[in-house]
Each structure stands twice: as structure tokens, then as C-alpha cells.
Design a protein around this motif. Structure first.
Motif, short mmCIF file in Angstrom:
data_model
loop_
_atom_site.label_atom_id
_atom_site.label_comp_id
_atom_site.label_asym_id
_atom_site.label_seq_id
_atom_site.Cartn_x
_atom_site.Cartn_y
_atom_site.Cartn_z
N ASP A 1 0.80 -1.21 0.00
CA ASP A 1 0.00 0.00 0.00
C ASP A 1 0.84 1.27 0.00
O ASP A 1 0.36 2.35 0.34
CB ASP A 1 -0.95 0.02 1.21
CG ASP A 1 -0.26 -0.40 2.51
OD1 ASP A 1 0.98 -0.32 2.54
OD2 ASP A 1 -0.96 -0.80 3.45
N ARG A 2 2.13 1.14 -0.38
CA ARG A 2 2.99 2.32 -0.47
C ARG A 2 3.86 2.21 -1.71
O ARG A 2 4.48 1.18 -1.96
CB ARG A 2 3.89 2.43 0.76
CG ARG A 2 3.17 2.77 2.04
CD ARG A 2 4.16 3.00 3.17
NE ARG A 2 4.72 1.76 3.68
CZ ARG A 2 5.84 1.69 4.38
NH1 ARG A 2 6.56 2.77 4.61
NH2 ARG A 2 6.28 0.54 4.84
N GLY B 1 5.13 5.19 6.34
CA GLY B 1 4.66 4.02 7.09
C GLY B 1 4.26 4.37 8.51
O GLY B 1 4.50 3.60 9.44
N PRO C 1 0.92 4.93 10.11
CA PRO C 1 -0.53 4.89 9.92
C PRO C 1 -1.32 5.77 10.89
O PRO C 1 -2.34 6.35 10.50
CB PRO C 1 -0.88 3.41 10.11
CG PRO C 1 0.28 2.80 10.79
CD PRO C 1 1.47 3.59 10.38
N MET D 1 -3.82 0.30 6.89
CA MET D 1 -2.62 0.02 7.68
C MET D 1 -2.97 -0.17 9.16
O MET D 1 -2.33 -0.96 9.86
CB MET D 1 -1.63 1.19 7.55
CG MET D 1 -0.96 1.34 6.21
SD MET D 1 0.09 2.84 6.22
CE MET D 1 0.69 2.84 4.53
#
Length: 424
Positions: free
Chosen positions: A68-69, A331, A333, A367
Motif C-alpha cells: 500500500d505504499r 509508514g 498509519p 494500515m
């Protein structure tokens, strides 16, 4: 006819299974496994190069851990020696012209950009009757509105012809040439955005090269800054993070002496700091990312709240959207969600920016393992700008995961979204 790709994927070290899978249904994890096999590496080798555990890589390849990044996808591409598009599977095609987001216009757009990149005098004079420059400028403004509204099919219908007319004028030595070059830069920006969105990154590069030529020919600092800003955008899409960061810093150095009184230069100064912030966040350098973000905030406070110089949407709301994205790429969240709560999203006119905000927010919820909230945010983004949302690799990864979880309260809507994105 559906294209079918036979992939050999490794579900665990030492065990392989073959399957016929429609191209759109090949997961990112399977693409990573394929690239790893091509190198002749086992999971332990790749995990060590990434600084990750074998368990982490196994979950990624098996689809149990969605990526997701873009920072992580870019790192994987670099280690495996492939382009980002090979791992994301772009470009994606859809069932209808409307959902296909302008793919139908790509051949004509490619030809126009190729012609725009040729030296003056190589192309024969156009046989078509050229539209007046005033009319072309009005068409550029229309195209810019379509781009902000994320209506890429409609944009694709007018952009190639617009570029073709501008080519003829910029190849002429008339007094209108500088004005036409400025319009060419704006038109090529839209070609760059739509090309990168659809996954035609080579075409995005061609577009930004022509922007740089336009800026050089006119010589205005604000055009140089705008072209450099777009150059950063191309490299960010290709996960070329060091060149993206360096291009932003170089452009900031070039325009620093001009920042004083011109609000357009101030806006480009702030927009370039946002580019640098994103690049540093994907390089996992929190200190530098936050420093550039803070400078952008400072500049935005003294500029119009609805600012949109050279389609940058540089204004206070967009700096807060970038803060959400920076936290996502780093990263962090919890920071994604806390920052998202302070974004006055209704105060920005761009549908593309609104959808980007909701997408980053969805990633933050995902996340945090708050899948219901992630589903709500994704579905909201899709209602606002489906042509933008459905072409994003990040979205496709989250949709797959939410679809497979079977636990979200809007499971039917997520299932339908996966279906129209051809993820079933």
C-alpha cells in the motif's frame, strides 16, 4: 478476447504451481515472484536485499500482505531490476470507453507528442486550417478543467488535436511563438498526467521533455519551475526517487532569487517543496520530508486559498493532503489518520485532489486494520473520480485485500468495485 498469461508462481520455496490467469487478475505478489524467479533468487536472497524477513516477502507474494505504499513497490522494483510497471501490471484496461479513462486516445496522443518533440523544420506544414491562438488558449483552459475533474476520457478526445495545432504555431517564427510555447507546456502537462495515470510512463517522459524545451525557449523562470515540477512527477511515478528529489532541489535553487514578489513563482516554490517532501518520504527520510512540508505550509499561508498555478493546486488544503501522503509513505498509519482529520477537503475544487485524499486516507485506515473505514474512504474516492481511482495500483491492492477479507460491512459494494476493475 481476454488476454491470458501463464505465470509460474512460487507459493513457497521449492513448490511451484502453474495457472492460467487473465492479465488483469494477476496479483502484484505473483508479478514479484515472477521477477524473482527470473533472477534465479530464492525468497531469502530477496528478503535480505530488502532488509525484510522471509515471512514478509512470502506474505507479499501470496497476496496475504498488500503493498500500500509506492515507496515499497519502488524498492522492490529496484532490487529485482525491473520497471515499476512490471510489478503493478499497468496499463489496466476496462470494459467500456468511459471507464477506460482515455486509453482509446493513447495512439493519437503518442503520435502528437512524437511530432511535438521533433526539431523545427522536420515536419511539413500542416494542411489543416489552424485555429486562432485565442481559441487554442480557451481549449487549453477547458482541458485543464477536465484534468482537474479527472475526466480523462473527455480530455483524451481533445488533447491530441490541441497539441497538433500548437506544434504548427511553435514551429513558426511568428510573434505568437512564446505564448504558444507556454500553451504547449500546459497541454503537455496534461498529457503527462494522463499518461502516467494510465501507466504509459514512456509517454509521460516524452511529454515532459517537450515541456522542458518550451520552458527553455521562453526562458521565463515560472515556466522553468513548472516544467521541473512535472519532471519530478514523472520520476516519482517511475519510482526514480533520487532523480525526483534532485530535480526538485535543483529547480528550487534556480528560482530562489525570483521568489520575492511574483505570486506565481511563490506558488511554484511551494509546489516544488511538496514534490521534495514526497520524494524524501518515499526515501524514508522523515526529517527532510517534514522540513520541505513545513516550508510549503509557510508559503501557502500567504497565497490564495484556491491557488492553482500551472495546475499544481498549490494552496493550503493541498499542503495538508500532501501531509497525509507523506505520513502514508513513511509508514506511519496513526499519523495518516490524525492528519487526515485536519484536511478541509471540501475547500479544494479539484476532484482529482479530493479522490487522492480519500485514497491516502483509505490506505491509512487499512494500515491500522480498520477495514470498514478503509472501505468507506475508497468507495467515497471512487464516487468522486472513478477514472482516477480505478487506475491506481495502490487502490487495486487494497480492493483485492478488502474483497478477500469478507469482513467489511460494505462487502457487496467492494465486490462490485473489484468486478468493474476486473479483479475477479
Amino acid at each position: 478476447m481476454t488476454l491470458v498469461t501463464r505465470l509460474i508462481v512460487e507459493s513457497s520455496d521449492g513448490e511451484r504451481e502453474g495457472s492460467n490467469v487473465a492479465t488483469e487478475c494477476v496479483t502484484q505478489g505473483q508479478r514479484i515472484a515472477r521477477a524473482r524467479h527470473r533472477k534465479g533468487w530464492d525468497q531469502a536472497t530477496v528478503a535480505e536485499k530488502l532488509g525484510r524477513s522471509v515471512s514478509w516477502l512470502s506474505k507479499v507474494e501470496n497476496g496475504r500482505l498488500p503493498l500500500d505504499r509506492m515507496s515499497v513497490i519502488g524498492q522492490l522494483a529496484e532490487v529485482l531490476g525491473v520497471e515499476v510497471a512490471e510489478l503493478t501490471g499497468q496499463p489496466y484496461r476496462h470494459e467500456t470507453t468511459e471507464l477506460d479513462s482515455g486509453h482509446e486516445a493513447v495512439p493519437e496522443l503518442r503520435l502528437a507528442l512524437q511530432q511535438a518533440s521533433l526539431p523545427s523544420g522536420v515536419l511539413p506544414r500542416s494542411a489543416r486550417e489552424l485555429r486562432p491562438l485565442q481559441e487554442l488558449e480557451a481549449n487549453v483552459r477547458l482541458a485543464e478543467q477536465l484534468r482537474q475533474d479527472a475526466k480523462f476520457t473527455a480530455l483524451g478526445e481533445i488533447l491530441p488535436g490541441l497539441l497538433t495545432d500548437l506544434i504548427a504555431i511553435t514551429n513558426d517564427s511568428s510573434s505568437d511563438r512564446d505564448q504558444a510555447e507556454a500553451l504547449m507546456l500546459r497541454a503537455c502537462h496534461m498529457a503527462r498526467v494522463s499518461s502516467n495515470l494510465l501507466g504509459h510512463h514512456d509517454l509521460g517522459w516524452t511529454a515532459v521533455q517537450r515541456e522542458l524545451v518550451a520552458a527553455q525557449r521562453v526562458g521565463a523562470p515560472v515556466l522553468v519551475a513548472a516544467a521541473s515540477w512535472d519532471l519530478c512527477g514523472v520520476w516519482l511515478h517511475e519510482a526514480q526517487l533520487v532523480p525526483a528529489k534532485d530535480a526538485a532541489l535543483s529547480a528550487l535553487d534556480q528560482i530562489e532569487t525570483h521568489v520575492g514578489g511574483d505570486d506565481r513563482i511563490k506558488a511554484m516554490w511551494g509546489a516544488l517543496h511538496l514534490r521534495a517532501a514526497v520524494a524524501y518520504s518515499r526515501l524514508w527520510d522523515q526529517r527532510e520530508a517534514e522540513s520541505h512540508l513545513e516550508e510549503a505550509r509557510r508559503v501557502a499561508q500567504v497565497l490564495p486559498r484556491n491557488g492553482n498555478v500551472f495546475q499544481t493546486q498549490f494552496n493550503q488544503v493541498n499542503t495538508t493532503i500532501h501531509a497525509v501522503e507523506v505520513s502514508m509513505e513513511l509508514g506511519r498509519p496513526r499519523d495518516v489518520i490524525s492528519r487526515a482529520e485536519h484536511v478541509e477537503i471540501s475547500q479544494i475544487a479539484s476532484s482529482e485532489r479530493q479522490a487522492h485524499y480519500w485514497t491516502c486516507t483509505a490506505a491509512g485506515y487499512h494500515m491500522n486494520r480498520k477495514d470498514n473505514e478503509a472501505a468507506d474512504a475508497l468507495l467515497r474516492a471512487d464516487r468522486i473520480a472513478p477514472q482516477h481511482v480505478r487506475n491506481r495500483p495502490l487502490v487495486r491492492n487494497i480492493v483485492r485485500d478488502l474483497r478477500d477479507s469478507g469482513k467489511v460491512h460494505r462487502q457487496r459494494e467492494i465486490h462490485n468495485l473489484a468486478k468493474v476493475m476486473r479483479l475477479l
